[in-house]
Design a protein around this motif. Structure first.
Motif, PDB file in Angstrom:
ATOM      1  N   GLY A  43      28.813   9.353  -7.387  1.00 32.55           N
ATOM      2  CA  GLY A  43      30.262   9.153  -7.391  1.00 32.55           C
ATOM      3  C   GLY A  43      30.821   9.055  -5.980  1.00 32.55           C
ATOM      4  N   LEU A  44      30.361   9.935  -5.086  1.00 33.28           N
ATOM      5  CA  LEU A  44      30.804   9.878  -3.691  1.00 33.28           C
ATOM      6  C   LEU A  44      30.352   8.584  -3.019  1.00 33.28           C
ATOM      7  N   LEU A  45      29.153   8.135  -3.350  1.00 28.13           N
ATOM      8  CA  LEU A  45      28.639   6.879  -2.796  1.00 28.13           C
ATOM      9  C   LEU A  45      29.508   5.702  -3.241  1.00 28.13           C
ATOM     10  N   VAL A  46      29.863   5.665  -4.514  1.00 28.33           N
ATOM     11  CA  VAL A  46      30.712   4.584  -5.027  1.00 28.33           C
ATOM     12  C   VAL A  46      32.087   4.621  -4.362  1.00 28.33           C
ATOM     13  N   LEU A  47      32.682   5.817  -4.259  1.00 26.70           N
ATOM     14  CA  LEU A  47      33.990   5.932  -3.610  1.00 26.70           C
ATOM     15  C   LEU A  47      33.922   5.506  -2.143  1.00 26.70           C
ATOM     16  N   ASP A  48      32.858   5.890  -1.475  1.00 25.95           N
ATOM     17  CA  ASP A  48      32.689   5.529  -0.069  1.00 25.95           C
ATOM     18  C   ASP A  48      32.609   4.017   0.101  1.00 25.95           C
ATOM     19  N   VAL A  49      31.810   3.354  -0.715  1.00 26.47           N
ATOM     20  CA  VAL A  49      31.659   1.901  -0.601  1.00 26.47           C
ATOM     21  C   VAL A  49      32.964   1.190  -0.985  1.00 26.47           C
ATOM     22  N   LEU A  50      33.644   1.674  -2.016  1.00 24.15           N
ATOM     23  CA  LEU A  50      34.940   1.090  -2.378  1.00 24.15           C
ATOM     24  C   LEU A  50      35.957   1.243  -1.246  1.00 24.15           C
ATOM     25  N   PHE A  51      35.962   2.420  -0.611  1.00 20.56           N
ATOM     26  CA  PHE A  51      36.861   2.630   0.525  1.00 20.56           C
ATOM     27  C   PHE A  51      36.504   1.703   1.677  1.00 20.56           C
ATOM     28  N   GLN A  52      35.212   1.491   1.898  1.00 21.73           N
ATOM     29  CA  GLN A  52      34.770   0.603   2.970  1.00 21.73           C
ATOM     30  C   GLN A  52      35.250  -0.834   2.708  1.00 21.73           C
ATOM     31  N   THR A 100      40.549  -3.355   8.975  1.00 24.00           N
ATOM     32  CA  THR A 100      39.797  -2.509   9.897  1.00 24.00           C
ATOM     33  C   THR A 100      38.606  -1.913   9.157  1.00 24.00           C
ATOM     34  N   SER A 101      37.589  -1.590   9.910  1.00 22.44           N
ATOM     35  CA  SER A 101      36.399  -1.024   9.290  1.00 22.44           C
ATOM     36  C   SER A 101      36.113   0.331   9.926  1.00 22.44           C
ATOM     37  N   PHE A 102      35.831   1.307   9.097  1.00 22.75           N
ATOM     38  CA  PHE A 102      35.488   2.638   9.578  1.00 22.75           C
ATOM     39  C   PHE A 102      33.966   2.730   9.687  1.00 22.75           C
ATOM     40  N   THR A 103      33.483   3.140  10.840  1.00 26.46           N
ATOM     41  CA  THR A 103      32.043   3.160  11.069  1.00 26.46           C
ATOM     42  C   THR A 103      31.331   4.257  10.297  1.00 26.46           C
ATOM     43  N   TRP A 104      32.020   5.323   9.984  1.00 27.71           N
ATOM     44  CA  TRP A 104      31.372   6.450   9.313  1.00 27.71           C
ATOM     45  C   TRP A 104      31.018   6.144   7.865  1.00 27.71           C
ATOM     46  N   THR A 105      31.680   5.172   7.230  1.00 23.95           N
ATOM     47  CA  THR A 105      31.424   4.909   5.812  1.00 23.95           C
ATOM     48  C   THR A 105      30.016   4.367   5.573  1.00 23.95           C
ATOM     49  N   GLU A 106      29.529   3.543   6.488  1.00 23.30           N
ATOM     50  CA  GLU A 106      28.174   2.997   6.328  1.00 23.30           C
ATOM     51  C   GLU A 106      27.124   4.102   6.454  1.00 23.30           C
ATOM     52  N   GLU A 107      27.305   4.987   7.419  1.00 23.40           N
ATOM     53  CA  GLU A 107      26.345   6.072   7.609  1.00 23.40           C
ATOM     54  C   GLU A 107      26.384   7.059   6.442  1.00 23.40           C
ATOM     55  N   PHE A 108      27.577   7.357   5.949  1.00 26.58           N
ATOM     56  CA  PHE A 108      27.701   8.244   4.794  1.00 26.58           C
ATOM     57  C   PHE A 108      27.021   7.634   3.570  1.00 26.58           C
ATOM     58  N   ALA A 109      27.191   6.335   3.381  1.00 21.38           N
ATOM     59  CA  ALA A 109      26.547   5.652   2.246  1.00 21.38           C
ATOM     60  C   ALA A 109      25.030   5.721   2.377  1.00 21.38           C
ATOM     61  N   ARG A 110      24.514   5.536   3.582  1.00 20.98           N
ATOM     62  CA  ARG A 110      23.067   5.590   3.800  1.00 20.98           C
ATOM     63  C   ARG A 110      22.526   6.985   3.497  1.00 20.98           C
ATOM     64  N   PHE A 111      23.194   8.015   4.009  1.00 19.48           N
ATOM     65  CA  PHE A 111      22.728   9.375   3.769  1.00 19.48           C
ATOM     66  C   PHE A 111      22.858   9.761   2.292  1.00 19.48           C
ATOM     67  N   SER A 112      23.899   9.308   1.643  1.00 23.89           N
ATOM     68  CA  SER A 112      24.067   9.585   0.206  1.00 23.89           C
ATOM     69  C   SER A 112      22.957   8.943  -0.605  1.00 23.89           C
ATOM     70  N   LEU A 113      22.611   7.720  -0.246  1.00 24.56           N
ATOM     71  CA  LEU A 113      21.544   7.016  -0.952  1.00 24.56           C
ATOM     72  C   LEU A 113      20.198   7.714  -0.742  1.00 24.56           C
ATOM     73  N   ILE A 114      19.953   8.195   0.458  1.00 31.04           N
ATOM     74  CA  ILE A 114      18.721   8.937   0.737  1.00 31.04           C
ATOM     75  C   ILE A 114      18.655  10.187  -0.128  1.00 31.04           C
ATOM     76  N   TRP A 115      19.714  10.967  -0.135  1.00 27.23           N
ATOM     77  CA  TRP A 115      19.721  12.206  -0.916  1.00 27.23           C
ATOM     78  C   TRP A 115      19.598  11.913  -2.407  1.00 27.23           C
ATOM     79  N   MET A 116      20.340  10.918  -2.889  1.00 25.24           N
ATOM     80  CA  MET A 116      20.309  10.601  -4.317  1.00 25.24           C
ATOM     81  C   MET A 116      18.911  10.149  -4.737  1.00 25.24           C
ATOM     82  N   THR A 117      18.248   9.362  -3.912  1.00 29.71           N
ATOM     83  CA  THR A 117      16.919   8.861  -4.235  1.00 29.71           C
ATOM     84  C   THR A 117      15.884   9.976  -4.262  1.00 29.71           C
TER      85      THR A 117
END
Length: 163
Positions: free
Chosen positions: A24-33, A42-59
């Motif tokens: 859910g957090l991953l989906v919200l993060d990507v939608l916000f991005q 404008t693009s926030f740089t932290w959203t890509e890194e958060f998505a990557r770390f979320s995907l790692i943990w979820m996997t």
């Protein structure tokens, strides 16, 4: 149902909810991005890194969860041709290999990785969190997989019909 089965089911339910929350957090993060990039310009740089770390943990936590449910990927063509006795033996050997992989690669290697990155004070690029916290999912999931393997082996030994 004995106390081990109750604990096993509770741990699985907690893992299930944890994976759902991360997703859910991953989906919200990507939608916000997407929203910020295309509607705000404008693009926030932290959203890509958060998505990557979320995907790692979820996997990685998802791998432990699937191991608990015994729904991990397998090719069972030869396994299905075995007799019940040989299926039980093969299942035990498979669980031992899973146990050893989780112990050597995920727990020992993961603890070494976490220790090294924390000791060297390595931080993530934009979120500036210690990378050891991100990598801590490896030994955590490794311990879960080891526990699940021991549980599965005990179930195979106690019930002659389970393979």
């Amino acid at each position: 149902m004995n106390k081990y089965e109750v604990t096993f089911n509770k741990v699985n339910k907690i893992l299930e909810w944890f994976i759902i929350i991360i997703f859910g957090l991953l989906v919200l993060d990507v939608l916000f991005q997407v929203f910020s990039r295309y509607l705000l310009g404008t693009s926030f740089t932290w959203t890509e890194e958060f998505a990557r770390f979320s995907l790692i943990w979820m996997t990685i936590i998802g791998a432990a969860y699937l191991n608990a449910k015994r729904e991990h990927l397998s090719m069972d063509f030869l396994y299905q041709k075995l007799s019940l006795t040989n299926k039980r033996k093969a299942s035990i050997v498979i669980e031992i290999f899973i146990f050893l992989f989780a112990l050597i690669v995920m727990v020992i290697g993961g603890i070494n990785l976490v220790y090294t990155t924390l000791h060297l004070d390595q931080l993530s690029g934009t979120l500036r969190i210690p990378l050891g916290y991100v990598y801590a999912v490896l030994p955590f999931s490794g311990f879960l997989i080891i526990s699940f393997s021991v549980y599965h082996i005990s179930k195979i030994y106690s019930n002659k019909n389970i393979c």
